[in-house]
Write an enzyme that holds these catalytic residues in place. Structure first.
Site, short mmCIF file in Angstrom:
data_model
loop_
_atom_site.label_atom_id
_atom_site.label_comp_id
_atom_site.label_asym_id
_atom_site.label_seq_id
_atom_site.Cartn_x
_atom_site.Cartn_y
_atom_site.Cartn_z
N LYS A 63 8.54 2.58 -6.15
CA LYS A 63 7.68 1.85 -5.19
C LYS A 63 6.20 2.03 -5.53
O LYS A 63 5.40 1.11 -5.37
CB LYS A 63 7.98 2.33 -3.76
CG LYS A 63 7.09 1.70 -2.68
CD LYS A 63 7.24 0.20 -2.62
CE LYS A 63 6.74 -0.46 -1.36
NZ LYS A 63 5.37 -0.22 -0.99
N GLU A 111 1.18 -4.54 -7.75
CA GLU A 111 0.62 -5.35 -6.64
C GLU A 111 -0.91 -5.38 -6.72
O GLU A 111 -1.53 -6.43 -6.58
CB GLU A 111 1.10 -4.72 -5.33
CG GLU A 111 0.79 -5.44 -4.06
CD GLU A 111 1.42 -4.69 -2.87
OE1 GLU A 111 2.65 -4.73 -2.72
OE2 GLU A 111 0.67 -4.06 -2.10
O1 LIG Z 1 5.26 -3.67 -0.73
C1 LIG Z 1 4.73 -3.75 0.36
O2 LIG Z 1 5.27 -4.21 1.37
C2 LIG Z 1 3.32 -3.27 0.51
O3 LIG Z 1 2.85 -2.76 -0.69
C3 LIG Z 1 3.27 -2.21 1.58
O4 LIG Z 1 3.94 -1.06 1.14
C4 LIG Z 1 1.89 -1.90 2.09
O5 LIG Z 1 1.29 -3.04 2.59
C5 LIG Z 1 1.07 -1.13 1.09
O6 LIG Z 1 1.17 0.21 1.43
C6 LIG Z 1 -0.36 -1.47 1.03
O7 LIG Z 1 -0.92 -0.62 0.07
P1 LIG Z 1 -2.46 -0.39 -0.05
O8 LIG Z 1 -2.92 0.04 1.33
O9 LIG Z 1 -2.60 0.70 -1.04
O10 LIG Z 1 -3.04 -1.70 -0.44
#
Ligand SMILES: O=C(O)[C@H](O)[C@@H](O)[C@H](O)[C@H](O)COP(=O)(O)O
Length: 345
Positions: free
Chosen positions: A195, A202
């Site tokens: 993850k 991401e």
């Molecule tokens: O896959 C997901 O659904 C997102 O990534 C989720 O886990 C969350 O929105 C992140 O934690 C945001 O991460 P940041 O705060 O580091 O951008």
């Protein structure tokens, strides 16, 4: 899909936890006992079919052994405290699932500590955000096979299922759960490790879209020769890219939707936070001597987004002034000096 019904405790009823409870109840008709600090959230879920727990201890007492408790809290001290408290309340054979965005090395430590008491620990990287209630959650799971197999009805209910996504050719004979949207990635920590990298990717994808839209938005700037300027329709470009282009994606869908509502994204300041996974991805890349240029740059762009002007930039300005007599502020902004994040313009 008809799944075997299970009893599960769920701690943390925020944006993620609340919807996880709802999906478990609505889709799997599982027996969900909830507890969270927000009494309203507990009460609301109570009305939606969950059993309301009044404390951590009460939640534990309402579950039949062997108990399964899903912790869905912000990663860090809050999750750590709850896992540690549960470690004292639970008995051998029980299972704690951490579905938040925990640092994978914490999972390895916790799993070892809890194993001494006979308590199982499963780490689940859960992707899908606030849309998971409807779309389902993609889950990356770490822990012992026997326990993960026992929890299968829970994962099967939370996962998106095969849906409209065509099957990948050549996957015959491979783990069918993966096509449903959940993966047993490996031992404790492996779920959150996968993850973490998912979130690193991401960051990179988001940054690429953000920079691309910034270039498009600035294509009409005064500093450009008039014959080279374009007054582009940014929401329409986002929309057309969603349809058959190589860069279509859910992140682009979300971008197109935000731009359709407000072309200038007025409700955002551009202060981009991070929850840790980008940093950990970069650290992992360093440990492995992998050149993670894009993820690293995307992380730094987020740091940059929180400053007005950094000391580093003052140093740069001072040097430019020193060797070239360049003054600041640059007005109008010269070509090639865009601030590298979406709301810079
Ligand atoms: O896959 C997901 O659904 C997102 O990534 C989720 O886990 C969350 O929105 C992140 O934690 C945001 O991460 P940041 O705060 O580091 O951008």
């Amino acid at each position: 899909m008809e799944t075997h019904r299970m009893q599960i405790g769920l701690i943390g009823l925020g944006r993620m936890g609340g919807n996880i409870a709802r999906r478990l109840i609505a889709r799997g008709r599982h027996d969900v006992v909830v507890y969270g600090r927000n009494a309203n959230a507990v009460e609301t879920l109570g009305r939606e079919g969950a059993t309301a727990g009044s404390s951590l201890k009460d939640l534990v007492e309402r579950l039949a052994a062997p108990r399964t408790i899903w912790v869905m809290l912000p990663a860090g001290p809050v999750t750590e405290d709850h896992v540690s408290e549960l470690g004292d309340l639970l008995s051998g054979g029980d299972t704690i699932i951490d579905g938040g965005n925990t640092f994978w090395q914490d999972d390895i430590r916790r799993a070892a500590e809890l194993r001494e008491k006979g308590i199982h620990y499963v780490d689940v990287g859960t992707s899908g955000g606030v849309w998971g209630l409807e779309r389902g959650y993609c889950m990356m799971i770490g822990g012992d096979k026997a326990i993960i197999d026992r929890l299968d009805p829970i994962f099967a209910t939370l996962a998106p299922g095969i849906g409209q996504i065509p099957q990948t050719e050549g996957r015959d004979g491979r783990d069918a759960r993966v096509e449903q949207g959940y993966l047993h990635a490996g031992p404790s920590g492996a779920g959150h490790f996968v993850k973490m990298v998912h979130n690193g990717i991401e960051y990179g994808l988001m940054q690429a879209y953000a920079e691309g839209f910034d270039i498009l938005k600035n294509a009409n700037m005064d500093a450009l020769p008039e014959r080279h300027r374009f007054d582009l329709n940014i929401p329409d470009i986002a929309e057309v890219w969603r349809r058959g282009s190589v860069i279509s994606s859910w992140l682009l869908d979300l971008t197109a939707s935000a731009l359709a509502k407000s072309e200038a994204l007025e409700s955002y300041s551009g202060f981009v936070d991070d929850s840790g996974e980008g940093r950990w991805s970069v650290n992992a890349a360093i440990d492995e001597a992998v050149s993670a240029d894009v993820i690293t740059a995307a992380l730094y762009a987020r740091f940059r987004s929180r400053k007005d002007h950094t000391f580093a930039e003052k140093v740069l300005s001072a040097m430019r002034h020193g060797f070239g007599g360049h003054t600041e502020p640059p007005s109008p902004e010269p070509v090639g000096q865009s601030k590298n994040h979406p709301t810079s313009s």
